[in-house]
Every structure is written in structure tokens, then in C-alpha cells.
Design an enzyme around this catalytic site. Structure first.
Site, mmCIF file in Angstrom:
data_model
loop_
_atom_site.group_PDB
_atom_site.id
_atom_site.type_symbol
_atom_site.label_atom_id
_atom_site.label_comp_id
_atom_site.label_asym_id
_atom_site.label_seq_id
_atom_site.Cartn_x
_atom_site.Cartn_y
_atom_site.Cartn_z
ATOM 1 N N TYR A 190 -3.156 -0.910 10.205
ATOM 2 C CA TYR A 190 -3.105 -1.215 8.778
ATOM 3 C C TYR A 190 -1.778 -0.762 8.178
ATOM 4 O O TYR A 190 -1.104 -1.518 7.473
ATOM 5 C CB TYR A 190 -4.268 -0.528 8.069
ATOM 6 C CG TYR A 190 -4.295 -0.725 6.565
ATOM 7 C CD1 TYR A 190 -4.780 -1.911 6.014
ATOM 8 C CD2 TYR A 190 -3.840 0.267 5.701
ATOM 9 C CE1 TYR A 190 -4.814 -2.096 4.637
ATOM 10 C CE2 TYR A 190 -3.868 0.094 4.325
ATOM 11 C CZ TYR A 190 -4.361 -1.091 3.797
ATOM 12 O OH TYR A 190 -4.379 -1.269 2.434
ATOM 13 N N SER A 200 0.843 -1.201 0.000
ATOM 14 C CA SER A 200 0.000 0.000 0.000
ATOM 15 C C SER A 200 0.872 1.241 0.000
ATOM 16 O O SER A 200 2.021 1.216 0.490
ATOM 17 C CB SER A 200 -0.901 0.012 1.236
ATOM 18 O OG SER A 200 -1.553 1.255 1.381
#
Length: 679
Positions: free
Chosen positions: A569, A556
Site C-alpha cells: 500500500y 496518503s
């Protein structure tokens, strides 16, 4: 009879015959019908032949798969036939006999159908018929079983001369309904489509019944001590442990896709004393050995031999197999023979475990295994009533390296970029994972869709293309045993694994103070631990294959960019990003490339965003959830929304030869987020 009726009856008959494996093998045999059509130029009636074209399958035949020829022109070829030494020229001549646009390409057996004086002709490869055709005393057995109703035809290579021979048999034997073609199969005929089909089935079923009633017990001999099939769970575990190694052997000359089967017929054959002798004799029917090679590689160790001992012995046997195949080629090759196509086996037999078959794609590999199963059935029938005596090795070479066969291979379309490659994609039932799986499959890869939800995974696989292209399996990436089971399922389905995409993920958007230890553990278990477990299990297979490979992490932008309310996350994505560097450094010596992709703001089609993450991120940024994609787009340099397909494009590119020298790379797919630029 009108053309529509003739064609419709031919298609219906072909589909009925081809749908029953007792009658013929996949893509084997051909059927035909003669009737009247209209000349598109003169408008006059002309006599036509409709015959299954080259490469088609009877069970799924449609009108588009038929070659259509002018019967007068085709039969006129008899007058210009230059003889058996030049009969290959006749196949090219068929093109000048086509009616209208001609339909499918005429096959080598077209002459048989056109020259035999019968309105309907079937040429089939039934196991029972080939059993008689390959029996040492097949001619006398044919006479004993059928009397003068079925005539024996000594082996002759398919072609124009065989068509002349069978036409003469039909003329000389008006009482006959068909013939047994030595070493090959059967041909039957009739005045009507129904009669031809009935005659074909009469030959096939009569042969079956004779073998069943008169065959001796244990045609393959007594059971070899220690060669009985392992229990199913042990059998499949050993198969999974061997599969990547075997695929590496079978791919020495050219990468292959694999197929595994442990059907009772295979296991029974491998447990019997005569299987080494019979396997060494090789297959006989041209359709068989063109797909299976002249003979298989057979492991000569008992069923309970350890995996490592099996690998050591298989390495020796593989080298011996290659030397034997090279010698076979050199014995019969002439100056104008096609180059040797490769010396690796197409069939590998492991006693107690089963059969591994190989080909350029899953269907080819699966069909090769089906053909060898046909060959086992043929051997059983021949040994039950006689002795198995396939055609001479020199004749096999003439067909395997036939100029016409080579021309057919050269006409095959160019393989897609990822042909022969096998991909395991986690979290692939939706969103980014599904887009990646879809793209990889479209580019020629076989794909395993692993997801927590087995039903959704299977539905996605079916949507992508069915079991020869994709399968769906359940996989909890946090469970080490489940991960190993997923890798095992992959190698048993397709032979091995080449591409691993760590995509499974989830996210909980919370501030530091609201993030619980359970939140932290859940996200780290799925993404950091899950990626580690998947990569570790897959790496064993990749190393065993010795074919290199790709591991891709869907990380990400958050792995390098610090944003609010996202600690768990982002931290686990940073963990994944560093796994890319660590594994690239460790697996490079095995030719395995490890790269990452850093997406950002993939809203549409995303399972994570649909699961509540989108609403929470929208709240953080103060926009409506339905506007989140546009919000993300406007904060990028390119002002473009990022879609799952954009991530799939990057994953595909990393797996191609264009990136053959790239490992340890992180590719941003975020439409340009300056704060996430790698430094």
C-alpha cells in the site's frame, strides 16, 4: 368560484398541458385563471388574476410559481399605457398590481392573460402551432384549417400591445376559441378551466392532424449522399472524440456545460439536403432562440469524415460563426443595447453524429437541445405544408437584447465557485470519493461518480442530485478500455471534463513476508496503474478543450511515512505521489494543475477500513477496531479525527481560483503527523 378551487384547477390544467411536449416546450408558455379572492386589508372580495410567473415550467408548476394580481388595477393600466414604444414600462407597473405578497414575478405575457375577457387563458408553444405560425402562408392556412374558430395574429413582440391586440380579437370574434400568433405560438381561452384546456388541445391536435394528412413527403428534401447517420457505436465514439474539442470552441467567451443528443429527428434533419438552408434561417419562437441563439453552427462535411479533419473544419467554421454573430449584433445594436453576451454557438450540429448544445449548467444545455429539437419539428411541419419563414432577424435581435431580458439575466443568482466545471471522481460510491463528489456538486460542479459497483455509483449520483448534477457509471480503473469508456461517458454526459480525482483504492495490511506478489500487483494495478490510466485518458480531453483543468491524486500520509506491515500500500501511494510531480511538470503548459492530498486515518465512512483494513490496522496498534479513529486522532498534533469531508474540503479548495497558481503540491490532511511532514 372560490380561490382554492380556481388555483387547484389552474395548477392541474397547467401540469397536464406542460407534461406533454406536443403542447409546449420546457418553461415555455403560460396559463392563467381569474376568480375572486379576499383583500387582506379590507376583508372584501376582489377580482384576481393568477398567472404562471416568469421563468416557471408548466409541467412542474406549483402555487408558489403563480403571480397573483388585482384584476381591476391591472386592467386600469390600459388607461395609462404610453404606447408600443414605451410598453416595457408596463412590466414594472405590474408590480403595483400585485395582490398581497404577489407570489412569483409577473412575466411579459401577463397583459395577454389579464386583458382577454375570458376566465381561463392558455398561451402555449406547440410544435404544430408554431409550424403554422412560421409558414409563409400561415394566415391562409389558419383560415383554411380552422375557419373563423381560430384567428390569425400577425407577429408582434410579446408585451402589453400584444395583450391589447388579442383582447380585441376576442371581443370582435365571439365565435373564436383562440388564435395563432404569427412566428410565435398559440393562445386559447374558455369560460371554464376544462373548456380552455379543450380549446388549446383542439387547436394543437387539429394542426397536427392537418400537417400529417396534407404534408408532403421528405419536407427536408432528399437524403444527402454521405450524410446518413453512422451506426450507433461509431456515432457515439465519434461524438466522444469530438466533445471536448467542441466544448472548447463553445467556451471561447465563457465556460459552458454541454449536452449531446443523437435522436432520430436530429439525425434525419442532418442527413437531408435542405438542412443547411433551414438551419441558416434560424429559429423563430422567442423561447427557442433565446436558448439556442439565432442559428446553430453546422459542420458541412460528410458523416465518415475523420475526427481530425472535422476539427480543422470546425475551427474555420467557428471563427466564421463568431464573425457573423458580431456582425449581426452590430447591425441592430443601438447606443442603449446591452453589451454583446458572447459570439459562440449554443448549438453545434454534426452530420451523421448528432447535436451538441451548451449552457451555463447541464439543465440549460439540455433544454437548449430540446428547444432546437422543437425548432426542427417546427421546420418539418412548416416545410411539409408550406415554406418555413421565421420572424425577421431584426425582431430576433430586439428580443435577444431586450432590456427586459437583460434585467432577467441580471437577476440571476451569482454562480457557485465550481459552476460550469465537470468532475470525474473514481471510487466515488462511498467514503472519501463520495464525500468529494458531494462537495464538488454542492459547489456547482457536474459530477461523474465512477466505481466498480455501477448500482452503488448510480445510487450515490441520485442521492447527490440527479442526472443534471451527477451520474453514476461502472469503471474498473485497472482496465484501459474501461477507463477510456468512463472518460467517454463523462464527456458525452456533460460535454467535457475539468476536474479528475484519482481516488479509487484498496489496501491489504500485511508484513513483508506475508505480502504476496498478487497482493502487490493488485494494489499497484488499482492505485498506481489505475491513476496513470485515468490521468492519461483524461489528459487527452483536457488538452483538446484548451480550458486548463485539475487532476487531483488522493495519495496518503504513507507515501512519505514508513510504517509497519504496509509495504504494498505505502509503495503504491509513493508511486501516486510522484505521478503528481511528473504530471504537474508535463501538463502545466496546457494550464492543467496536478496536485495531491495526503490523508491519514480516515476511519469513519471509509470503504477501505470497512473492508477489513481497519481491523488489521487496529490489531497492529493493539486497539479495538471501534477505537481506531480516536487512536489515530490522539497521535496527531491537533488531536482531531480525520473525516472524509475533510479530504473533500481540500479537494474543493485545490480546484478554486484561490489555488490558480498552485501545481505539484501535496496537501496533508492528517490533523498533523510530524513524521509525515514534507521535506
Amino acid at each position: 368560484m372560490t380561490t382554492p378551487d380556481t388555483v387547484a384547477e389552474l395548477i392541474a390544467r397547467s401540469n397536464r398541458l406542460g407534461s406533454d411536449p406536443r403542447n409546449t416546450n420546457f418553461a415555455g408558455g403560460n396559463t392563467s385563471a381569474k376568480g375572486t379572492g379576499t383583500d387582506p386589508v379590507t376583508g372584501q372580495d376582489v377580482d384576481l388574476l393568477w398567472v404562471k410567473g416568469s421563468g416557471g415550467d408548466l409541467g412542474t408548476l406549483t402555487e408558489q410559481g403563480l403571480a397573483v394580481l388585482r384584476l381591476d388595477r391591472m386592467r386600469a393600466l390600459v388607461d395609462v399605457y404610453p404606447g408600443v414604444e414605451r410598453e416595457d414600462e408596463m412590466v414594472a407597473a405590474f408590480d403595483y398590481c400585485l395582490h398581497g405578497k404577489g407570489g412569483a414575478a409577473p412575466s411579459i405575457d401577463t397583459a395577454m392573460h389579464g386583458l382577454v375577457d375570458a376566465a381561463h387563458v392558455d398561451h402555449l408553444h406547440p410544435d404544430s402551432g408554431i409550424a403554422l405560425a412560421t409558414a409563409a402562408d400561415g394566415e391562409s392556412l389558419t383560415q383554411k384549417i380552422f375557419g373563423d374558430r381560430v384567428v390569425w395574429v400577425p407577429w408582434r413582440r410579446p408585451g402589453f400591445q400584444l395583450g391589447l391586440d388579442i383582447a380585441e380579437i376576442k371581443r370582435s370574434n365571439p365565435q373564436a376559441i383562440g388564435c395563432i400568433l404569427g412566428g410565435h405560438g398559440i393562445t386559447a381561452w374558455g369560460d371554464t378551466s376544462e373548456q380552455a384546456e379543450a380549446n388549446s388541445l383542439q387547436i394543437i391536435r387539429t394542426a397536427e392532424e392537418f400537417i400529417a394528412a396534407n404534408g408532403r413527403d421528405q419536407p427536408f428534401g432528399a437524403e444527402l449522399p454521405g450524410y446518413r447517420a453512422l451506426p450507433e457505436s461509431d456515432r457515439r465514439a465519434k461524438a466522444a472524440a469530438l466533445a471536448p474539442f467542441l466544448r472548447g470552441l463553445a467556451s471561447t467567451d465563457k465556460a459552458q456545460v454541454g449536452h449531446f443528443t443523437d435522436t432520430p429527428a436530429v439525425l434525419e434533419f442532418l442527413a437531408a439536403a435542405e438542412h443547411p438552408r433551414l438551419a441558416a434561417l434560424g429559429t423563430s419562437c422567442p423561447d427557442h432562440f433565446l436558448r439556442t441563439k439565432v442559428k446553430p453552427l453546422v459542420l458541412d462535411l460528410p458523416a465518415d469524415t475523420s475526427v481530425e479533419e472535422c476539427k480543422d473544419r470546425l475551427t474555420e467554421l467557428h471563427e466564421a460563426y463568431r464573425e457573423d454573430y458580431r456582425a449581426y449584433y452590430e447591425r441592430y445594436a443601438s447606443a442603449d443595447s446591452p453589451a454583446m453576451r458572447g459570439a459562440d454557438p449554443a448549438i453545434i450540429l454534426i452530420p451523421g453524429v448528432g447535436m451538441f448544445s451548451y449552457g451555463k449548467d447541464k439543465q440549460t444545455a439540455r433544454v437548449a437541445g430540446e428547444f432546437y429539437l422543437n425548432a426542427i419539428n417546427v421546420m418539418r411541419g412548416a416545410e411539409a405544408v408550406s415554406t418555413y419563414a421565421p420572424i425577421d432577424e431584426s425582431e430576433k435581435f430586439r428580443i435577444e437584447y431586450w432590456a427586459l431580458e437583460e434585467a432577467k439575466l441580471q437577476r440571476m443568482p451569482k454562480p457557485k465557485p465550481l459552476a460550469t466545471r465537470i468532475a470525474l471522481v473514481t471510487g466515488a460510491a462511498s467514503g472519501i470519493g463520495k464525500a468529494i463528489a458531494t462537495r464538488l456538486a454542492a459547489e456547482g460542479a457536474c459530477v461523474v461518480i465512477a466505481d466498480l459497483d455501477a448500482g452503488k455509483a448510480q445510487a450515490a449520483a441520485q442521492e447527490i442530485g440527479g442526472s443534471d448534477v451527477a451520474i453514476g457509471i461502472a469503471a474498473d480503473v485497472t482496465d484501459e478500455a474501461a477507463v477510456q469508456a468512463a472518460v467517454d461517458a463523462t464527456v458525452l454526459a456533460f460535454g467535457g471534463v475539468d476536474i479528475v480525482v484519482n481516488n479509487a483504492g484498496l489496501s491489504l495490511s500485511k508484513s513483508l513476508l506475508d505480502t504476496t506478489a498478487a497482493d502487490w500487483d493488485l494494489q499497484h494495478n488499482v492505485m498506481a496503474r489505475g491513476s496513470f490510466l485515468v490521468s492519461k485518458a483524461a489528459a487527452r480531453a483536457l488538452i483538446d478543450q484548451k480550458l486548463g483543468g485539475d487532476i487531483i491524486y488522493i495519495s496518503s500520509k504513507n507515501s512519505v511515512f514508513a510504517g509497519p506491515n504496509n509495504i504494498a500500500y505505502s509503495a503504491t501511494k509513493a508511486d501516486q505521489a510522484h505521478q503528481v510531480r511528473l504530471l504537474a511538470a508535463e501538463l502545466g503548459e496546457y494550464g492543467v494543475k496536478v496536485n495531491g492530498i495526503n490523508p491519514d486515518g480516515v476511519v469513519r465512512g471509509s470503504g477501505i477500513f470497512a473492508g477489513g483494513w481497519g481491523a488489521k490496522r487496529a490489531a497492529v496498534y493493539g486497539v479495538a477496531e471501534e477505537d481506531l479513529g480516536e487512536f489515530y486522532a490522539q497521535r496527531t498534533l491537533l488531536k482531531r479525527e480525520v473525516l472524509p469531508e475533510n479530504i473533500a474540503n481540500a479537494a474543493f479548495a485545490l480546484c478554486t481560483s484561490d489555488f490558480s497558481h498552485t501545481t505539484g503540491l501535496h496537501v496533508p490532511v492528517d490533523a498533523g503527523v510530524a513524521a509525515a511532514f514534507l521535506r
